[in-house]
Each structure stands twice: as structure tokens, then as C-alpha cells.
Design a protein around this motif. Sequence first.
Motif, PDB file in Angstrom:
ATOM      1  N   MET D  56       0.872  -1.159   0.000  1.00 38.80           N
ATOM      2  CA  MET D  56       0.000   0.000   0.000  1.00 38.80           C
ATOM      3  C   MET D  56       0.913   1.214   0.000  1.00 38.80           C
ATOM      4  O   MET D  56       1.928   1.231   0.704  1.00 38.80           O
ATOM      5  N   ASP D  57       0.569   2.229  -0.766  1.00 38.97           N
ATOM      6  CA  ASP D  57       1.469   3.373  -0.910  1.00 38.97           C
ATOM      7  C   ASP D  57       1.678   4.155   0.380  1.00 38.97           C
ATOM      8  O   ASP D  57       2.653   4.887   0.512  1.00 38.97           O
ATOM      9  N   SER D  58       0.767   3.984   1.331  1.00 39.50           N
ATOM     10  CA  SER D  58       0.942   4.672   2.611  1.00 39.50           C
ATOM     11  C   SER D  58       1.907   3.935   3.519  1.00 39.50           C
ATOM     12  O   SER D  58       2.307   4.450   4.556  1.00 39.50           O
ATOM     13  N   VAL D  59       2.296   2.716   3.122  1.00 41.34           N
ATOM     14  CA  VAL D  59       3.114   1.864   3.989  1.00 41.34           C
ATOM     15  C   VAL D  59       4.486   1.598   3.396  1.00 41.34           C
ATOM     16  O   VAL D  59       5.514   1.835   4.019  1.00 41.34           O
ATOM     17  N   VAL D  60       4.489   1.063   2.169  1.00 38.95           N
ATOM     18  CA  VAL D  60       5.749   0.609   1.588  1.00 38.95           C
ATOM     19  C   VAL D  60       6.171   1.465   0.392  1.00 38.95           C
ATOM     20  O   VAL D  60       5.493   1.492  -0.637  1.00 38.95           O
ATOM     21  N   SER D  61       7.254   2.156   0.557  1.00 40.27           N
ATOM     22  CA  SER D  61       7.975   2.818  -0.527  1.00 40.27           C
ATOM     23  C   SER D  61       9.268   2.034  -0.711  1.00 40.27           C
ATOM     24  O   SER D  61       9.575   1.167   0.111  1.00 40.27           O
ATOM     25  N   ALA D 282       1.818 -15.755   9.655  1.00 35.44           N
ATOM     26  CA  ALA D 282       2.399 -14.418   9.620  1.00 35.44           C
ATOM     27  C   ALA D 282       1.259 -13.447   9.337  1.00 35.44           C
ATOM     28  O   ALA D 282       0.127 -13.864   9.077  1.00 35.44           O
ATOM     29  N   ALA D 283       1.576 -12.164   9.418  1.00 37.23           N
ATOM     30  CA  ALA D 283       0.555 -11.149   9.176  1.00 37.23           C
ATOM     31  C   ALA D 283       1.084 -10.074   8.254  1.00 37.23           C
ATOM     32  O   ALA D 283       2.237  -9.666   8.353  1.00 37.23           O
ATOM     33  N   MET D 284       0.247  -9.653   7.322  1.00 33.10           N
ATOM     34  CA  MET D 284       0.567  -8.525   6.453  1.00 33.10           C
ATOM     35  C   MET D 284      -0.045  -7.288   7.092  1.00 33.10           C
ATOM     36  O   MET D 284      -1.262  -7.203   7.252  1.00 33.10           O
ATOM     37  N   LEU D 285       0.800  -6.356   7.516  1.00 28.56           N
ATOM     38  CA  LEU D 285       0.323  -5.195   8.272  1.00 28.56           C
ATOM     39  C   LEU D 285       0.244  -3.932   7.413  1.00 28.56           C
ATOM     40  O   LEU D 285       1.179  -3.620   6.679  1.00 28.56           O
ATOM     41  N   GLY D 286      -0.870  -3.239   7.523  1.00 28.02           N
ATOM     42  CA  GLY D 286      -1.055  -1.975   6.819  1.00 28.02           C
ATOM     43  C   GLY D 286      -1.052  -0.814   7.792  1.00 28.02           C
ATOM     44  O   GLY D 286      -0.006  -0.212   8.050  1.00 28.02           O
ATOM     45  N   ALA D 287      -2.196  -0.541   8.392  1.00 23.71           N
ATOM     46  CA  ALA D 287      -2.333   0.598   9.294  1.00 23.71           C
ATOM     47  C   ALA D 287      -1.231   0.685  10.346  1.00 23.71           C
ATOM     48  O   ALA D 287      -0.693   1.780  10.581  1.00 23.71           O
ATOM     49  N   PRO D 288      -0.867  -0.430  11.007  1.00 20.08           N
ATOM     50  CA  PRO D 288       0.156  -0.311  12.053  1.00 20.08           C
ATOM     51  C   PRO D 288       1.458   0.297  11.539  1.00 20.08           C
ATOM     52  O   PRO D 288       2.075   1.106  12.230  1.00 20.08           O
ATOM     53  N   LEU D 289       1.880  -0.106  10.330  1.00 20.62           N
ATOM     54  CA  LEU D 289       3.137   0.404   9.789  1.00 20.62           C
ATOM     55  C   LEU D 289       2.949   1.788   9.171  1.00 20.62           C
ATOM     56  O   LEU D 289       3.890   2.580   9.106  1.00 20.62           O
ATOM     57  N   ALA D 290       1.724   2.070   8.705  1.00 22.29           N
ATOM     58  CA  ALA D 290       1.456   3.424   8.188  1.00 22.29           C
ATOM     59  C   ALA D 290       1.573   4.453   9.293  1.00 22.29           C
ATOM     60  O   ALA D 290       1.731   5.639   9.029  1.00 22.29           O
TER      61      ALA D 290
END
Lengths: 372, 372, 372, 372
Positions: D56-61, D282-290
Motif C-alpha cells: 500500500m502506498d501509505s506503507v511501503v515505498s 504471519a501477518a501482512m500489516l497496513g495501518a500499524p506500519l502506516a
Amino acid sequence: MATEIEIGLGKKGRMAYSLDDISIVPSRRTRDPQDVSTTWQVDAYEFDVPIIGAPMDSVVSPQTAIELGELGSVGVLDLEGLWTRYEDPTEQLDTIASMKGSEAIRYMQEAYSEPIKPSLIKERLAQIREAGVTVAGALSPHCTEEFLSAVLDAGVDLFVIRGTAVSAEHVSQDHEPLNLKQLIYNLDVPVIVGGVSNYTAALHLMRTGAAGVLVGFGGGAASADRNTIGVHVPLATAISDVAEARRDYMDESGGRYVQVIADGGLGLSGDFVKALAMGADAAMLGAPLARATDAPGKGMHWGAEARHSTLPRGRRSEVGTAGTMEEILYGPSHTADGTTNFVGALRRAMASTGYVDIKSFQKCGVVVTPTR
Amino acid sequence: MATEIEIGLGKKGRMAYSLDDISIVPSRRTRDPQDVSTTWQVDAYEFDVPIIGAPMDSVVSPQTAIELGELGSVGVLDLEGLWTRYEDPTEQLDTIASMKGSEAIRYMQEAYSEPIKPSLIKERLAQIREAGVTVAGALSPHCTEEFLSAVLDAGVDLFVIRGTAVSAEHVSQDHEPLNLKQLIYNLDVPVIVGGVSNYTAALHLMRTGAAGVLVGFGGGAASADRNTIGVHVPLATAISDVAEARRDYMDESGGRYVQVIADGGLGLSGDFVKALAMGADAAMLGAPLARATDAPGKGMHWGAEARHSTLPRGRRSEVGTAGTMEEILYGPSHTADGTTNFVGALRRAMASTGYVDIKSFQKCGVVVTPTR
Amino acid sequence: MATEIEIGLGKKGRMAYSLDDISIVPSRRTRDPQDVSTTWQVDAYEFDVPIIGAPMDSVVSPQTAIELGELGSVGVLDLEGLWTRYEDPTEQLDTIASMKGSEAIRYMQEAYSEPIKPSLIKERLAQIREAGVTVAGALSPHCTEEFLSAVLDAGVDLFVIRGTAVSAEHVSQDHEPLNLKQLIYNLDVPVIVGGVSNYTAALHLMRTGAAGVLVGFGGGAASADRNTIGVHVPLATAISDVAEARRDYMDESGGRYVQVIADGGLGLSGDFVKALAMGADAAMLGAPLARATDAPGKGMHWGAEARHSTLPRGRRSEVGTAGTMEEILYGPSHTADGTTNFVGALRRAMASTGYVDIKSFQKCGVVVTPTR
Amino acid sequence: MATEIEIGLGKKGRMAYSLDDISIVPSRRTRDPQDVSTTWQVDAYEFDVPIIGAPMDSVVSPQTAIELGELGSVGVLDLEGLWTRYEDPTEQLDTIASMKGSEAIRYMQEAYSEPIKPSLIKERLAQIREAGVTVAGALSPHCTEEFLSAVLDAGVDLFVIRGTAVSAEHVSQDHEPLNLKQLIYNLDVPVIVGGVSNYTAALHLMRTGAAGVLVGFGGGAASADRNTIGVHVPLATAISDVAEARRDYMDESGGRYVQVIADGGLGLSGDFVKALAMGADAAMLGAPLARATDAPGKGMHWGAEARHSTLPRGRRSEVGTAGTMEEILYGPSHTADGTTNFVGALRRAMASTGYVDIKSFQKCGVVVTPTR
């Protein structure tokens, strides 16, 4: 008995439902609202509507008792309230209505510490009788013995014994507890007694000869029993349990029909209608009638629990005003918030489900809804 | 064991209920509140009320431990708290109470990094003993070995070992874990240990010889275990499970009765009453006592979980003040919010359901309510 | 029949679920959204989308009826609404939209007391017919007899009889109730009738020869039935029950397929999609279309229940605006709040679960979720 | 299969539980947090922690992908995001982060309409590879065929195919759908594919040869699927169902172990821990890393669903910032809100329940709680 679920390895409990958890469902037949009957009868007294004004100072004064009587209902005066403690309680009523929330209970504890005067009990009941309506007064179990003679001297048509949890087997170490059976046998007026909330307690109360039992803890919106002492039985389940006790007692007594009266927590017309649908014959209303512009509470509402000297278990809650006592009972409504036209709402619900009178309406179908 | 439901094809789980999910139901008998007994006993120590002040710096200082003792209760001093780290912790207590919410934990992490002084352990306990009340102190399992000799030198009447999740079978790779059985055997004071939250863990703890087990994770309103690590057992189910372990252990041990003490999450008097109704013999109270005007937290409340150096799992929560410690225990109340007169509430609930002492009150009926 | 739970000893009830309680689950197959068919047919009339504009003055005017027709849907004009009471209802519509909430119902009671003019019924229907779209109008059961001839004179393609609770067995003491079976037999246009909310009532309505039945009480967000009269059947259960009646009636009638149309409480596109998933063939939308910038309600929404002269059971609720009527039906959306692109949402849901048309989509899997 | 309840006469459905509905319960054993292993392995790639940064662009660059790799995790770059559409997406990222909520989606629809450049795909992946960390990129099923060769040219270690609902049996009328089995067979890198949410769809995806499957719809806090299209499977049930498919597939395949990766809706560390407890590897995290101060979203968070040109089904939600990426993964925490120290929280939960590695932790006990 009923389905139980395991709360933990050492404790089981039934599921218990509030009126908010249930809804009435239509059947295959409908009727015209004007065709249904809403009359209700206890002993020799018949009323146009199955509604009793609760013995709370915010609801029933001698004046509103008369008004309710003239509207085809009946108001029960709290004989331990301000009207029997003060010659003129106007100042106390005004002060309670105008105080800030945090100070109201402390003031009430003080105002209600003024002794009850037997002479005022007689005077207030006489005033109601003069108006030609049904005369009804209430005492708590604790004070019944002390003030009963004053009540009998004045004369009442209906006598109500009302506490938060009333049983036919009260145990006390330092005084002889009220013998309900003896008392009711000796009186020549119908007695309504409560609150109860379960089958067994209700069955025992019915065996005392009571004409009606109150289901619930009273006070409803104004009650805080659940927060303070953890005691609570949701009303839909409680009414249905007590209605079953009525059926079983009718069988064992060879046909005595005891009135089941829902008491407390009936804030909106929908709650009132659902209480009857669950098996109640009538409802004792507090908050709904306290919302009358002509009610003594002036938009505020409180019950006996709120004035306890060391452990108040009720609030003085702001209920606002919704219309005249007549509009609250019979409409017309100009809003859909369930605060006015209680009788119209009952007629409409009975019409939508096809029933002609309250006794048959008690059989209507209901569903349990997980969300609201 | 208990009813399980399928969460998904690969996992089953029991339903678990919080105290909010249940209510106490009246039976067919009532009593006078003044006739019921609220006494509680652990080993040779008898107390007027089944209430223990929780070892939290916002609740128990040497001063409030004395006060609670004089009121017929007992306060447990946190021997890893500010009072054993600082000669005079006034500044730290004041700072914690006055900081903004977002900064409080960071400050606490710092304040609680000051080393614990064995000499202060002795001094604080001595001060309590001088007042002639029951002396009780708590250590975490992690620190018990290091500071136990200081505690024994000072002398305690009750010793509490309290952590968030304590088991009798702790496994560690780099140190010999605390051998609870050995430790309790060697001590000549009754030991209360916890928290536990299920039957098996409780049974194993009981077998170590503990006089009492704490049920729950402590901290209650101040705990954030569910958000942070996902671990949580609702208290109604947990107490009932542990009460069953008590019964089974009593059988296997030939009659040893281990006290079950509810710990954490008992914010209002109704919660306290319901904890006993579910099977607890007593309750360790945090937030309710932190609301005392004379409590060290000054309207704020926090537990040991909140000061963890890398993973705080508790909050400093604002609980406000409700009255003196005496009013919180014995009233009188001037509000119906469940923050004062805990003992009066217990008496009233026992009276409403007809029970004479706590042991019989544990058998009272409860219902599960889907909505509140 | 269905699983019942015991509410109390004297009453059982089914669990009933709202659309909020359920969710659609994907299967093992997916499709392209553009490959699915959303067409819907009642009698000889086929529509691009299974959407009907509800007969509410905030939704359907002659103008929006035309607009909906041109968009492949159909709008039903309320023939007892403002458009048949006033030559030009602009002033009334404007006033309702601009009044304060507390005064709106009182004004509506007044505005709707103006008599209905048969000549205006003809005029409005003629205007819609001229535009070349499907002509549909609605009357309440109460007024059908009085105004039906005006409707027939004007000519309609679809005739809707809509009340809050409509049965095939209405009982009245002072007038001959509407004989639906006779009426439908005599008419040569398909009749859609409702609302119903249970299997039996639906089955009886189907036997009158109706082309479709409306499931629900109408009004949804604008309805207050549950508060006022305690009557309510959550829509997921109601639709599924009526869909079962459709199946059984199809069997007993030798193949007559009656359209099941969800009506009321479908506020967001997700609700609309779930209604079809539960077994509805189409949905009558109120609030969603009232949100059109070109809807007559100007951001406000109300139904027939709200104008009742003595017992209003509906609100005028503020729904705001979300886009043009076309954007609400077909998008594009520029927000994910479920207020626009209802057809796109349906396509996407059908694609995600692998179904090609609405009839097969009714079989899709759903789950019940305790929390949201 | 699973217990079904009757929603209505025509429809049954399973109960499905969210992670909020469940809690982990301690067992009889505890451990030291430092003794547990949090490592996770997919194919030949081993990671210190079972955490994947969501595409997600808010998380991974490219920058945070490197950072996550260096922290023992892996970040998956969205190869259809801004980084492969713009040479320098700084302006677009800044604008999305700073726009008002109501305008953000409209702007995103525009910004993401810029074509994807294969050359940028190569450039971005090369940049990550140069840093020496695991290289992972994601495409949607729809775009995989078009851009796969660019991805293969650049070289990836892990390839992710991610859509909202992905099946192994996609049906299309106008194009040959992606043949996952063929594609995975031809690739020499492990492929992770999803989202799926039920047993059957997961089993079919596992049979394509995928190294891992994503469970959930992605997006979590940023997703609005339930409101817009009514499709939703609560994650606790979904993970458990897919974990069962993993077990059955392992049996039918003679031992192939497919990684089950929870994706979406894991907002707090407690959710992450519970996802593993339900059976995820395992878990794919969005909001927590954003929420990382160094994340590209600058306190805002959005997923691919939010940029759909005609039916956006996601929001740009404000998640705020909680600490550096390292603090979010490894702490230290200075707050107990579950936003930092995810690995510490996992260690603590495993220690409290006595498990040594994630595989055994999947067997931990859980309870279902009706209230929170």
C-alpha cells in the motif's frame, strides 16, 4: 425450567431478555384500531386503559391522581412521599426540580427525612375521594404496619405495597416481619404488591391473596440497581416468568386470576406495548407520565430508591416534558418519539397484529433481535 | 468441561462472560440488610469486610494501609512501588497525578527505574505494624527471590505474590524459576498468589499451598492487555472456573479451603457484589479505593503493568474522587453511581436475595443478559 | 418451522436478524463485474436494474418518476402525497425541507390534511405516461376503494397498494374491508402489495393474485415503529421468510412466481445488495434516492407514517445529498460510503461471489456476525 | 462443516467471528518472553518476525521496504502504486496526505489514472535489491499478465498477487483469465496470493502451487466493503477456516505446507497476536506500519480499493503517527494503546501462555466474549 448456559465451570445461568431485545411481529390478520378494546379490570374496578400512575412524587400528586382517574386510568399516591410529610410540599418539589444533578440526591435525603404525618395521609386520600375517582395509595413493606390504620381510616379503593424486592417470606432478626397473607386477608380492599421478578417469588406472593403483583424493580430510567448492587432481571423475561406463575396459580387456586402489572423501565410507548405483549395485564408508568406538562416533577423524575438515607439506588433524571397528561395517554402526537399517545400506540399494535383485547394480545408473536 | 462453539473450522472456543454480562436475580426470600454477615477470613486473620486494597501506588500507601486496617479491611503495599524506591515519594506521586495523559507512562517508566531499597521495604512494613493493623505486602514473581529476606526480616502477616499471569510451572532458560511450592512451604505466613484466570492454572497454584489465589489480571480499568497482547479472560467466567478448582482441590486435599479473590476490573459496587455472587470469597479493589479523597493517587489510578520499561500494558486513568475511604467502604452514599458504600451495597444485595453470609451468597442465582 | 428460544417461562420467540447482522461471503469462483446481469422483470415489464423508487414525496415526483424510468428503473408516485393534494406543491415541499426538526411533523400533519383530488391523480399519471416510461402509482389500503377509479381512468402500468402492515384478512366492524383478491382479479394491471414481514401473511397475500409483495414496513431510516408501537421484524429474516413463502406458493399454484421486493431500511448500497442476497428479487429504495441532488426532498426524507394525524410513526430525517440520481444508480462514486453507484456495488458483489444473475445470487452464502 | 443458524425460513448461515470477538486465554504454564522464537520462513526466506509490510502506498515505498528488510521483516511494494506511475511521486503523496477527507478519493482516482511504467517497476525493485534485503512486489490479478515480464526482468524474491477477492476459478466472457496454476508453475520465485476468506477458495488457491495465501480483504481500517457491497468475512473465522484448508491440503499434497498470512484489519498489536493465535503463520500489516513517522503516508493510510475509478471501496483514513518503524516493531513503547512494540507484544503473549514458537502458539486456547 428454562435453558441454562454455563457462565463458568461453577455457575450456570439463564439468558434473560429486556424489552429492548424483543419486537412484536404481525400475524396474517389486521384490524381497525378503533375496533380493539383496551379496558382493564382489577377486582370490581374497571379502567378504560391498562395504565396505572406510579407512586412517585414526580408523577402522582393528589391533583394528577384525580386527573388520571378522570382520564380512565388511576394514579397511586406514594403515602411516604412529600405529600404526607409536608402540609405544602411545593417548595420541596420546586427545589428538587431545580437543583443541579450532583446535589439533588443529597437534598432529597434531607427533604424526605421529615416524618410522615398520618393526618396528611388521611387528608390527601380524602381529597382524591372527593373528586369521585378511584382512590389508590402505596406504602413500602417496611412502613405498612405503622401507617396502615391511617390509610384504612381514610379509605382506599386499591392498596399498593411496593418495594424494590418484595417477598412473601421476609426474614428479620429484630422485628416480626409483615405477614402479607394475614394483612391481605383482613383488608377488604384489593391489594397490589411487588416488585417481584421471578416465577417462585411471584407464585408465593400470589398465594398471599394479592389482587395483583408488580413485576420489576420500579424506577426504570431512574433506577441504578444494576450499577450499585448488581441485582437486575430484564423485564421481558421477568414479565413472562410471572405470567407463567399466574397461569399455574390459577390452576392450583381453582381459578383466581391475579393481575400481572409491569412496573418500571417502560420509558416509551413501544415499551408499554411490548410489556403487555409479554403477558402483563397492565403497566405502572413512571417516566412517561412524569413527562406531562402538568406532572409534579416539572420535567424531572425520581423514585423512592433515590432518597434512601445511606444507599440511594436511584437517580433524579431529567425526562423533559412531552405534552399534557391527556396527550400522553390519548394523543394526538406531533412527534414519533414514543412519548405521547400511549393508548393510540397500543391500539395500533393490536390492530396490526389482529387482536381484539389485551388478554388475547398477550399471545402475540415476538422475535428476539440481536441488534437494534 | 464446558460448551464450546466453533469459531472457524480449525478452532473452537468457549463463551466467556464479563461481570457486565450477568445480573443477580432475587429468590423467593428477603432479609433485613443489617442481619447479614460480611466477615471474611484468611488463615488466622479475620476481616469485617471481604475487601483487600490492591498493591498499587495509587491505592495503598503506608498511611492508607493503616486506614484500611482500621476500617476492618486490609491494604497490601506494593513492595516494588515508589514507597520502596524513594525515601519520600511525594514528588513522584504528585508528578504522576499532574502529568498529561500522553506523557504519564514515559515519566513512570523513568520514576520506577530507581532501584528498590531493602531498607525501605523494612521501614514501610514496620510503620504499618506499629499501627496495630494487619501487615500485608506484595512482590512480583520476578522479584520475590531478591527481596523476600527483607520482607521476612520486617515481618508480614500476609504475603502476596502478584503478576499479570502467574503459573506454578514457569519455564525459563537462563535462570531457575521461582519454586512456589518450596517457598510457600518454608514461609510461616499465609501466601496469596495470582493472577490466574482458568481452572487448570488455579488448581496447580492451589497445590503449591497458597492460602488464596487472585483471579484476574489486576489493573482492571487501568489494564490494556486486551489491546496490547490480546490476552483476556472475562471475570465472571474466570471466577466461576477458579471457584470450581477450589471445590475440586478441597476434595483432593482432604479439606483445604483456598480463598478465591477477584482482582481487577471491579470498578463499581455492583461489580464487587457480582464477583462474590460468581464464587469469590473476597475482592482486591483498585480503582474504587483510588477514588478515595485520601488515596495517594489524587484521583488518578495506575498499576504495575503501566510502568513496564519496554511494553507498558496499562494506563494511568483518571478515576476522580468519590468520598473518604470510609464512605467508599461504608457510606453514606449521596449518589447512585456505585462509587460509595460498597459494604452497604453488598448487604442490600444479600438481603434482596435472602442470604446470610458470603459463602451462601455464592450460590445465588444469576442471569446472562445480552444487552445492558 | 424455525428455532425458538425461551424468552421467559411463558413466551418463546425466534431470533430475527437485520441486514446489519449478516454479511455475504465469497465462494470459490469469481467473475468480471461487467459479465453479470442485473435485469429484473415484473409481469411484462422489464427493468435494467432491480430498483424501484419508493412512493414517498421526498423521493418520487412526476419529474423523478420520469428520470428513474429513463435510467432503466421505475418510480412509484404516492397518489396520496402532496402532488395529488396541491396543484403546485412546491411551497409545501420547500417548507417541509426547511423547517426545524421538532416542527416538521406538526406542519406535515397540516399540509397533508388538504383533500386528495382525483383530477390531480389523473394529471400526474398522465404527465409520467407522456414521457414514455413505465407508469406506477401507489395508494394505501384504506384509500384504494375511494381513488381507484381515478387511477384506472388515468391508466397505470403497475399499481402498488402499500401500508405499514397489510394483510389479506383485514377485519373491520364498521366498513367492508378491501377485498384484495376481488380487486386484483378485476384489474388488468399487475398489483404489488405490502408491507408484510412474515411467511403466513405473505403466503395469504400471494394467494390474492398479487404480482409482487413488499417486505418490510417501509420508511426505514424514517420509521419509528419500534419505538412507538413495538412492532418490528428485522429485514434479513423477513425477506428470507417471505422468499420461502414464494417458493411454497409457486408449488401450490403450479408455478406462479411472485416478486419479493425488499422495502425500507435499505440505506446504503451494501444493504441493497444484502437484501437481494437474502432472497429479494428487487428493492424499493427510499432514503438512497432521496439523497439525489434532483430529488424533491432537498436532502430531507419522510414517509407516509410521518404524517398520520394522531399517531405519527415516522420522522422527517436529514439524509443530505450524495450525487445525481444517475450517480446514485450507476456511479461513478467518489466516496466509499455506500451512497452512490448502487448498481456497480451489486455487480461487484455478484462478481466477487461468482453469480451471473440475481436469481442465482439469491443462493449466495452469508454469515451472521455478532459484532460490526 | 460448521454449525449453522437459521436466519429466516429460506436461508441459513454460520456465525462468523472477528478478532474483536475473541481473546487468548493463559494455560497452566508460563515462560520468559526472551525465550520464545518469533522467526518465520516462506520457502528459502527466513525472517526474524512474522510481519510483512502491506503493498500500500501509505506503507511501503522503496525506502521503507529497505528499512523493513533491515529490521528482519519484509515490505512488499505495490507495483501498481504511485512509485511505478511517477518518476517522483512526492507531490502526489504530499497532496493525498494533506487533502480534506471528502476530496481525497476524487484526487486519488485522478492521480492513479496515470499509466504504470514497466521501466519504473524495474527501477524500484532494483533499488531495493541493491540494499541487500528481500525483494518483494505485488500486482493485482487483473494486471499480472501485463506487467509480469517487467517484474521478472527486474527480479523479485517474493511475488505477491493481491486483490480484494481472488479465486483460482475466475470466469470472464471477454478475456482469458489469469491461469494461476500455469503462472506459478512457470515462475521460479515463491508466489503469495489472495485475499481469500473461506475454506474452499483457499484450498483451490493452495492447489495452484502458491507458497502462501493472504486471508482477508486487505485494507482493514481503510476498507469499506461491508458498507458498499455487503461482502465481509470476520477475520477470526476466516483465518481458522483457511488454516483448516492448509491442514487438509498438506494431507492431500503429501506434505506441502502453505503459509497462511492474515491480511487486513490488524490495527493494534493485540489483533496481530490474535491473528497468529487463530492459525496464521504471519501477518501482512497496513495501518500499524502506516503509523510510522517514517512511513510514506505521513499519518494517512489508504489501499488499492480506495482508488477504483468508479466504485471506490476504501477510505483514506487518518491513522496518525506512533513512533519509528523500529519502535512499532520492537519498541520500546511509552503507551499502552497497542500501536508500538508488536514483537514485544507477541513475545509477551506467547510467554503468558507458555508457547515457544509460532507454530505451537497457533494451538493456544481462546474464548469468545459477547461484550468488550
